[in-house]
Design a protein around this motif. Structure first.
Motif, PDB file in Angstrom:
ATOM      1  N   ASP A  28       0.859  -1.182   0.000  1.00 19.92           N
ATOM      2  CA  ASP A  28       0.000   0.000   0.000  1.00 19.92           C
ATOM      3  C   ASP A  28       0.900   1.238   0.000  1.00 19.92           C
ATOM      4  O   ASP A  28       2.081   1.166   0.370  1.00 19.92           O
ATOM      5  N   ILE A  29       0.370   2.370  -0.466  1.00 19.82           N
ATOM      6  CA  ILE A  29       1.195   3.583  -0.536  1.00 19.82           C
ATOM      7  C   ILE A  29       0.933   4.526   0.647  1.00 19.82           C
ATOM      8  O   ILE A  29       1.782   4.696   1.520  1.00 19.82           O
ATOM      9  N   ASP A  30      -0.273   5.141   0.654  1.00 17.32           N
ATOM     10  CA  ASP A  30      -0.550   6.144   1.709  1.00 17.32           C
ATOM     11  C   ASP A  30      -0.653   5.465   3.077  1.00 17.32           C
ATOM     12  O   ASP A  30      -1.432   4.540   3.245  1.00 17.32           O
ATOM     13  N   THR A  66      -2.602   0.660  -4.542  1.00 19.31           N
ATOM     14  CA  THR A  66      -3.146   1.809  -3.805  1.00 19.31           C
ATOM     15  C   THR A  66      -4.585   2.106  -4.177  1.00 19.31           C
ATOM     16  O   THR A  66      -4.998   1.843  -5.316  1.00 19.31           O
ATOM     17  N   ASN A  67      -5.326   2.648  -3.232  1.00 24.19           N
ATOM     18  CA  ASN A  67      -6.665   3.184  -3.541  1.00 24.19           C
ATOM     19  C   ASN A  67      -6.540   4.633  -3.984  1.00 24.19           C
ATOM     20  O   ASN A  67      -7.524   5.330  -4.142  1.00 24.19           O
ATOM     21  N   GLY A  68      -5.316   5.065  -4.149  1.00 22.45           N
ATOM     22  CA  GLY A  68      -5.068   6.399  -4.698  1.00 22.45           C
ATOM     23  C   GLY A  68      -5.121   6.337  -6.216  1.00 22.45           C
ATOM     24  O   GLY A  68      -5.268   5.265  -6.801  1.00 22.45           O
ATOM     25  N   HIS A 179     -11.163   9.688  -8.796  1.00 23.52           N
ATOM     26  CA  HIS A 179     -10.344  10.153  -7.671  1.00 23.52           C
ATOM     27  C   HIS A 179     -11.192  11.039  -6.779  1.00 23.52           C
ATOM     28  O   HIS A 179     -12.376  11.252  -7.039  1.00 23.52           O
ATOM     29  N   ASP A 180     -10.581  11.570  -5.713  1.00 22.89           N
ATOM     30  CA  ASP A 180     -11.339  12.390  -4.762  1.00 22.89           C
ATOM     31  C   ASP A 180     -11.818  13.679  -5.415  1.00 22.89           C
ATOM     32  O   ASP A 180     -11.044  14.329  -6.129  1.00 22.89           O
ATOM     33  N   ASN A 220     -12.684   3.851  -5.302  1.00 19.06           N
ATOM     34  CA  ASN A 220     -11.951   3.794  -4.040  1.00 19.06           C
ATOM     35  C   ASN A 220     -12.951   3.831  -2.889  1.00 19.06           C
ATOM     36  O   ASN A 220     -13.565   4.864  -2.654  1.00 19.06           O
ATOM     37  N   ASP A 222     -12.413   3.837   0.267  1.00 21.60           N
ATOM     38  CA  ASP A 222     -11.870   4.321   1.554  1.00 21.60           C
ATOM     39  C   ASP A 222     -12.736   5.422   2.147  1.00 21.60           C
ATOM     40  O   ASP A 222     -12.873   6.488   1.573  1.00 21.60           O
ATOM     41  N   TRP A 225      -8.573   8.040   5.005  1.00 22.68           N
ATOM     42  CA  TRP A 225      -7.199   7.758   4.569  1.00 22.68           C
ATOM     43  C   TRP A 225      -6.278   8.684   5.340  1.00 22.68           C
ATOM     44  O   TRP A 225      -6.708   9.657   5.957  1.00 22.68           O
ATOM     45  N   LYS A 262      -9.427  -1.557  -3.241  1.00 16.57           N
ATOM     46  CA  LYS A 262      -9.351  -2.469  -2.083  1.00 16.57           C
ATOM     47  C   LYS A 262     -10.521  -2.177  -1.173  1.00 16.57           C
ATOM     48  O   LYS A 262     -10.843  -1.008  -0.950  1.00 16.57           O
ATOM     49  N   ASP A 293      -2.161  -0.109   5.817  1.00 19.21           N
ATOM     50  CA  ASP A 293      -2.423   0.618   7.067  1.00 19.21           C
ATOM     51  C   ASP A 293      -3.913   0.722   7.390  1.00 19.21           C
ATOM     52  O   ASP A 293      -4.277   1.210   8.465  1.00 19.21           O
TER      53      ASP A 293
HETATM   54  O1  G3P Z   1      -6.815   8.525  -1.960  1.00 14.46           O
HETATM   55  C1  G3P Z   1      -5.843   7.648  -1.432  1.00 14.46           C
HETATM   56  C2  G3P Z   1      -6.373   6.991  -0.192  1.00 14.46           C
HETATM   57  O2  G3P Z   1      -7.701   6.602  -0.356  1.00 14.46           O
HETATM   58  C3  G3P Z   1      -5.587   5.808   0.314  1.00 14.46           C
HETATM   59  O3  G3P Z   1      -4.643   5.352  -0.569  1.00 14.46           O
HETATM   60  O4  G3P Z   1      -2.453   4.179  -0.896  1.00 14.46           O
HETATM   61  O5  G3P Z   1      -3.575   4.038   1.341  1.00 14.46           O
HETATM   62  O6  G3P Z   1      -4.577   2.824  -0.625  1.00 14.46           O
HETATM   63  P1  G3P Z   1      -3.758   4.023  -0.181  1.00 14.46           P
END
Ligand code: G3P
Ligand code: MG
Length: 347
Positions: A28-30, A66-68, A179-180, A220, A222, A225, A262, A293
């Motif tokens: 995962d990234i963020d 990533t969900n980014g 995206h957001d 996404n 999420d 985040w 995800k 995370d």
């Molecule tokens: O917009 C990004 C956020 O939703 C989380 O991204 O990399 O934690 O999947 P990530």
């Protein structure tokens, strides 16, 4: 190691395949590698371990899952290479909307509303995937400023302006959130304008909502985040909650939509294909370690897909033990600890 017999070319191929680790990572990234613009210190050391600085000396295949998104995989790879000071290839990047390429065959030639992202970045992504007619809220707002009278859209913000579309005669076939949103109020208004319209014609409204004419796709899920701010931010999942509430209040019906990202299976099937493509001769992966995370996204998705989930405490989750709702196989303080544990697991 076992003697490899047979013709030389087979020995070389088997040798390279036999020597190739049969496990990989989905990172995962963020909240794992970065937090907003800040690189998490342990990330570079962890990626160097995967890039061969480990006991076996072998490169371990990994993807960034990533969900980014909101940019092309090429741009994300370049961004991450700069931030992490190492070469990350576009072929190692799975963005929230990457699996939405599958929608091109259905919507290739028809106007689709692409929501989210900065300026025309999501339009560039959609066009690179093969969508011929991606329309953004800026374009509709520029066409008729009374759609959202609270601010103006300048010519250079509206990318269809030069084509002077009349959206009252251009049916929007589908809504895709890449995206957001940068303007929740306006984008919710325009998305509802499409959803309440007669067959996607902006400016019209139907009275019978028993059938939802316009499919909606989110990239996404999420709800939260993690960036540099000490408390997690609302993500696209929170925006979806707002749209669903308005749709229900205005039509009395539940909004039907399709979600990618995800923890949804389509994203993991896509990521597995990408990860396998990084191995010579598409050697099947015997194990994937998924580091994340966000228990609701990264851990829930990995557990459901049969990957080994590792939860880190550098992002959304900061508990002492494991997530009670989506328990991970292992909980670590950070990605470096996670990679050491996994490499030790694989011996
Ligand atoms: O917009 C990004 C956020 O939703 C989380 O991204 O990399 O934690 O999947 P990530
Ligand atoms: Mg994350």
């Amino acid at each position: 190691s076992r003697a490899i017999t047979g013709p030389l070319y087979l020995q070389i191929r088997l040798h390279s395949t036999t020597n190739q680790p049969k496990f990989g990572f989905a990172l995962d990234i963020d909240g794992v590698l970065i937090k907003g613009n800040r690189v998490i210190p342990q990330a570079q050391r962890a990626l160097r371990l995967l890039n061969g600085e480990n006991a076996s000396g072998k490169k371990i295949p990994f993807v960034l899952l990533t969900n980014g998104g909101g940019v092309t995989e090429e741009k994300k790879a370049a961004q991450m290479s700069r931030k992490l000071d190492m070469d990350i290839l576009p072929s190692q990047i799975v963005l929230s909307h990457s699996p939405m390429r599958s929608l091109v065959k259905k919507y290739k030639d028809t106007p689709v509303l692409v929501v989210g992202g900065r300026e025309r970045s999501c339009k560039d992504v959609a066009e690179q995937y093969g969508f011929q007619r991606p329309i953004q809220p800026d374009d509709i707002h520029h066409w008729e400023k009374s759609v959202w009278p609270f601010r103006r859209v300048t010519d250079d913000e509206a990318y269809e302006a030069q084509k002077r579309y009349d959206f009252s005669r251009e049916p929007i076939e589908a809504i895709m959130m890449f995206h957001d949103s940068r303007d929740w109020g306006r984008d919710l208004q325009i998305m509802m304008d499409v959803l309440r319209s007669k067959n996607g014609m902006i400016g019209t409204q139907k009275t019978d909502y028993s059938v939802q004419d316009t499919p909606v796709y989110f990239s996404n899920p999420d709800f939260l985040w993690s960036n540099e701010f000490p408390v997690p931010r609302y993500g696209q999942g929170a925006f979806k909650t707002a749209l669903e509430a308005i749709y229900k209040r205005h039509t009395g019906k539940e909004l039907k939509s399709t979600s990618f990202g995800k923890p949804h299976r389509a994203t993991y099937e896509y990521a597995e294909k990408i990860l396998t493509s990084l191995l010579p001769n598409n050697t099947p992966l015997q194990r994937v370690f998924a580091v994340g995370d966000n228990p609701a996204a990264d851990i829930a998705g990995a557990n459901a897909y049969g990957w080994t989930s590792i939860l880190v405490r550098t992002g959304v989750f900061d508990g002492k033990g494991n997530s009670s709702e989506f328990p991970a196989k292992l909980v670590c303080d950070d990605i470096e600890e996670a990679v050491h544990w996994a490499l030790n697991e694989e011996g």
